[in-house]
Design an enzyme around this catalytic site. Sequence first.
Site, PDB file in Angstrom:
ATOM      1  N   GLY A  11       0.758  -1.282  -0.015  1.00  0.00           N
ATOM      2  CA  GLY A  11       0.116   0.023  -0.163  1.00  0.00           C
ATOM      3  C   GLY A  11       0.731   1.069  -0.090  1.00  0.00           C
ATOM      4  N   ARG A  15      -3.160   7.888   4.106  1.00  0.00           N
ATOM      5  CA  ARG A  15      -3.286   8.573   5.205  1.00  0.00           C
ATOM      6  C   ARG A  15      -2.266   9.336   5.793  1.00  0.00           C
ATOM      7  NH1 ARG A  15      -7.002   3.887   7.338  1.00  0.00           N
ATOM      8  NH2 ARG A  15      -5.787   2.811   5.821  1.00  0.00           N
ATOM      9  N   GLN A  72       2.523  -7.037  -6.007  1.00  0.00           N
ATOM     10  CA  GLN A  72       1.097  -6.712  -6.370  1.00  0.00           C
ATOM     11  C   GLN A  72       0.963  -5.124  -7.005  1.00  0.00           C
ATOM     12  OE1 GLN A  72      -1.197  -5.326  -2.934  1.00  0.00           O
ATOM     13  NE2 GLN A  72      -3.298  -6.304  -3.628  1.00  0.00           N
ATOM     14  N   ASP A 102       2.595  -2.230   8.453  1.00  0.00           N
ATOM     15  CA  ASP A 102       2.415  -1.281   9.411  1.00  0.00           C
ATOM     16  C   ASP A 102       1.958  -1.342  10.836  1.00  0.00           C
ATOM     17  OD1 ASP A 102      -0.106  -2.174   9.093  1.00  0.00           O
ATOM     18  OD2 ASP A 102      -1.254  -0.313   8.340  1.00  0.00           O
ATOM     19  N   LYS A 350      37.176  15.768  12.575  1.00  0.00           N
ATOM     20  CA  LYS A 350      36.525  15.062  11.238  1.00  0.00           C
ATOM     21  C   LYS A 350      37.440  14.244  10.443  1.00  0.00           C
ATOM     22  CE  LYS A 350      36.793  16.059   7.178  1.00  0.00           C
ATOM     23  NZ  LYS A 350      37.048  16.638   5.882  1.00  0.00           N
ATOM     24  N   ASN A 385      42.688  22.431   6.362  1.00  0.00           N
ATOM     25  CA  ASN A 385      42.840  21.175   5.346  1.00  0.00           C
ATOM     26  C   ASN A 385      42.308  21.711   4.120  1.00  0.00           C
ATOM     27  OD1 ASN A 385      40.144  21.489   6.483  1.00  0.00           O
ATOM     28  ND2 ASN A 385      39.904  19.283   6.046  1.00  0.00           N
ATOM     29  N   ARG A 439      55.733  33.450  13.041  1.00  0.00           N
ATOM     30  CA  ARG A 439      54.950  34.469  13.094  1.00  0.00           C
ATOM     31  C   ARG A 439      55.858  35.725  13.022  1.00  0.00           C
ATOM     32  NH1 ARG A 439      54.132  32.903  19.311  1.00  0.00           N
ATOM     33  NH2 ARG A 439      55.958  34.138  20.273  1.00  0.00           N
TER      34      ARG A 439
HETATM   35  C1  UD1 Z   1      -6.428  -3.709   8.099  1.00  0.00           C
HETATM   36  C2  UD1 Z   1      -7.627  -4.777   8.363  1.00  0.00           C
HETATM   37  C3  UD1 Z   1      -8.461  -4.414   9.604  1.00  0.00           C
HETATM   38  C4  UD1 Z   1      -7.453  -4.280  10.891  1.00  0.00           C
HETATM   39  C5  UD1 Z   1      -6.312  -3.535  10.566  1.00  0.00           C
HETATM   40  C6  UD1 Z   1      -5.354  -3.589  11.751  1.00  0.00           C
HETATM   41  C7  UD1 Z   1      -8.269  -5.497   6.100  1.00  0.00           C
HETATM   42  C8  UD1 Z   1      -9.490  -5.227   5.019  1.00  0.00           C
HETATM   43  N1  UD1 Z   1      -8.682  -4.828   7.277  1.00  0.00           N
HETATM   44  O1  UD1 Z   1      -7.357  -2.667   7.850  1.00  0.00           O
HETATM   45  O2  UD1 Z   1      -9.386  -5.555   9.735  1.00  0.00           O
HETATM   46  O3  UD1 Z   1      -8.206  -3.896  12.067  1.00  0.00           O
HETATM   47  O4  UD1 Z   1      -5.545  -3.758   9.404  1.00  0.00           O
HETATM   48  O5  UD1 Z   1      -4.325  -2.663  11.647  1.00  0.00           O
HETATM   49  O6  UD1 Z   1      -7.464  -6.204   5.925  1.00  0.00           O
HETATM   50  N2  UD1 Z   1      -1.940  -3.434   1.614  1.00  0.00           N
HETATM   51  C9  UD1 Z   1      -1.394  -4.243   0.489  1.00  0.00           C
HETATM   52  N3  UD1 Z   1      -2.205  -4.206  -0.593  1.00  0.00           N
HETATM   53  C10 UD1 Z   1      -3.378  -3.860  -0.795  1.00  0.00           C
HETATM   54  C11 UD1 Z   1      -3.913  -3.201   0.542  1.00  0.00           C
HETATM   55  C12 UD1 Z   1      -3.148  -3.109   1.839  1.00  0.00           C
HETATM   56  O7  UD1 Z   1      -0.109  -4.720   0.539  1.00  0.00           O
HETATM   57  O8  UD1 Z   1      -3.859  -3.846  -1.682  1.00  0.00           O
HETATM   58  C13 UD1 Z   1      -1.074  -3.573   2.930  1.00  0.00           C
HETATM   59  C14 UD1 Z   1      -0.733  -2.122   3.142  1.00  0.00           C
HETATM   60  O9  UD1 Z   1       0.449  -1.744   2.654  1.00  0.00           O
HETATM   61  C15 UD1 Z   1      -0.564  -2.113   4.736  1.00  0.00           C
HETATM   62  C16 UD1 Z   1      -1.382  -3.603   5.139  1.00  0.00           C
HETATM   63  O10 UD1 Z   1      -1.833  -4.428   4.160  1.00  0.00           O
HETATM   64  O11 UD1 Z   1       0.578  -2.580   5.340  1.00  0.00           O
HETATM   65  C17 UD1 Z   1      -2.670  -3.437   5.823  1.00  0.00           C
HETATM   66  O12 UD1 Z   1      -3.479  -2.132   4.890  1.00  0.00           O
HETATM   67  P1  UD1 Z   1      -4.398  -1.104   5.385  1.00  0.00           P
HETATM   68  O13 UD1 Z   1      -4.950  -0.387   4.239  1.00  0.00           O
HETATM   69  O14 UD1 Z   1      -3.612  -0.116   6.401  1.00  0.00           O
HETATM   70  O15 UD1 Z   1      -5.538  -1.824   6.366  1.00  0.00           O
HETATM   71  P2  UD1 Z   1      -6.275  -0.981   7.276  1.00  0.00           P
HETATM   72  O16 UD1 Z   1      -7.288  -0.169   7.070  1.00  0.00           O
HETATM   73  O17 UD1 Z   1      -5.392  -0.592   8.521  1.00  0.00           O
HETATM   74 CA    CA Z   2      -3.159  -0.470   8.674  1.00  0.00          CA
END
Ligand code: UD1
Ligand code: CA
Length: 465
Positions: A11, A15, A72, A102, A350, A385, A439
Amino acid sequence: MTLLGIILAAGQGKRMKSKLYKVMHPVCGKPMVGHVMDILDQVHADRKVVIVGHGAEMVQGYLGERAEYALQAEQLGTGHAVLQAKDLLQTEEGTTIVICGDTPLVSAETLQRMIEIHIAEKATATILTAKLENPTGYGRIVRDTGGNVIAIVEQKDCTQAEQAINEINAATYLFDNRSLFKALSQVDNKNVQQEYYLPDVIGIMQKAGQRIIGFCTEDEAEVIGVNDRVALSEAEEYMRKRIIRKHMLNGVTIIDPANTYIDKEVVIGEDTVILPGCSLRGNTTIGVDCIIGPHSEIIDTQVGDLVQIKQSVLSEAVVDNECAIGPFAYLRPGAKLGKRVKIGDFVEIKNASLGDDTKVSHLSYVGDATIGKNVNFGCGAITVNYDGFNKQLTEVGDNAFVGSNANLIAPVKIGKGAYVVAGSTITDEVMEEDMAIARQRQINKPGYAKKLRNKMQSKKNNTQK
Ligand code: UD1
Ligand code: CA
């Protein structure tokens, strides 16, 4: 049993409102995805696959050989993300950990306990959950009257009743690998966000009569999912506390934990005292019995034992035992101090090595230099230097004395035991045991000061009339 790990890191993290991809944002000096990778290493996952998309090159460049990667290309949801690992993993028999890039605070201990329970109970899925005072934004854990997990519902898809549930999905899961990919093929995107949700596999598995466990952690902090900068600062705070606590339990005195910043990889020896306002960053190591601070920033620096560092900044430096540094010293990359070296106030070093027992006590600059043992650099003495084009080297032999305010114009050598007279501007080599004076000679004019003063005063009186 084969233990597989999948990290979701494709992702962008809208936000976060950042140029930097979300999982590369550091918490206590380390990108979040690095922390998550550490967790998988700590539970000894046999294979680790990172799902990359936004910032794929950067994430891959950072993690390197530590993982395999699946791309992806389009971010269609967390379920779709896991599906990208299908080609790599679908034939494996074993348990698959799915964790998000995350959620840097999940502890390896918790994950280890989940693994044990998951295997003992022969579960198809085990979900990490937590009960939060404010569950807003997280997926909710729906249980039946018997307490069994039956589904996970995303915040945006919740009914009012579901919104009131305070048990949340931490998005760290264990799955039977084969069942995971089977269930994923049935996930659709009929929801508010029109995404393929990974949590939907839970409902699918439940309907198929498979065993699902919700593992609720007591430690709310570990489930933080960092979606914005507010959560980032919360994660930083918790991680910081965790790191500081570990050092204290290892025998380090930390006077003011709330005002001490220590990156994850920093190593500190027993009986070292960290005074308020210190930042210890990157790959820094500090020996035993040191006193650090107050207010020092130490980055990627190796510090020996019994060293004192007051109000100073050190970056990519090496400091041997029993040195005393500061207040207000600046050690830049390539500064290398022997034993018992003293670096005083307003001294900058340095790319220079200083031998044992050498002293540079005040107001000096030593750059691109090799300084021997037991050398004394007087107040204000500097290496010159840089001529605007090239950096040149200065060499000073053991036991030499460089008088105050001397300029050593590089390239230049001062021999062992040589003596440079204060105020000299040295352009030529000074041989061993020689004295150099470079000097203007002083001229005294007897009574001249008084004469001058009288002359000036009468001039002033005339203009005032
Ligand atoms: C997600 C969960 C939610 C949970 C929360 C906890 C889903 C649908 N929801 O929500 O139930 O409570 O985490 O923190 O899973 N990512 C991808 N590819 C995508 C989408 C996301 O790799 O297509 C990765 C993002 O980079 C991220 C992780 O998946 O690291 C979670 O995605 P994020 O969009 O943050 O999900 P949340 O809305 O936090
Ligand atoms: Ca998240």
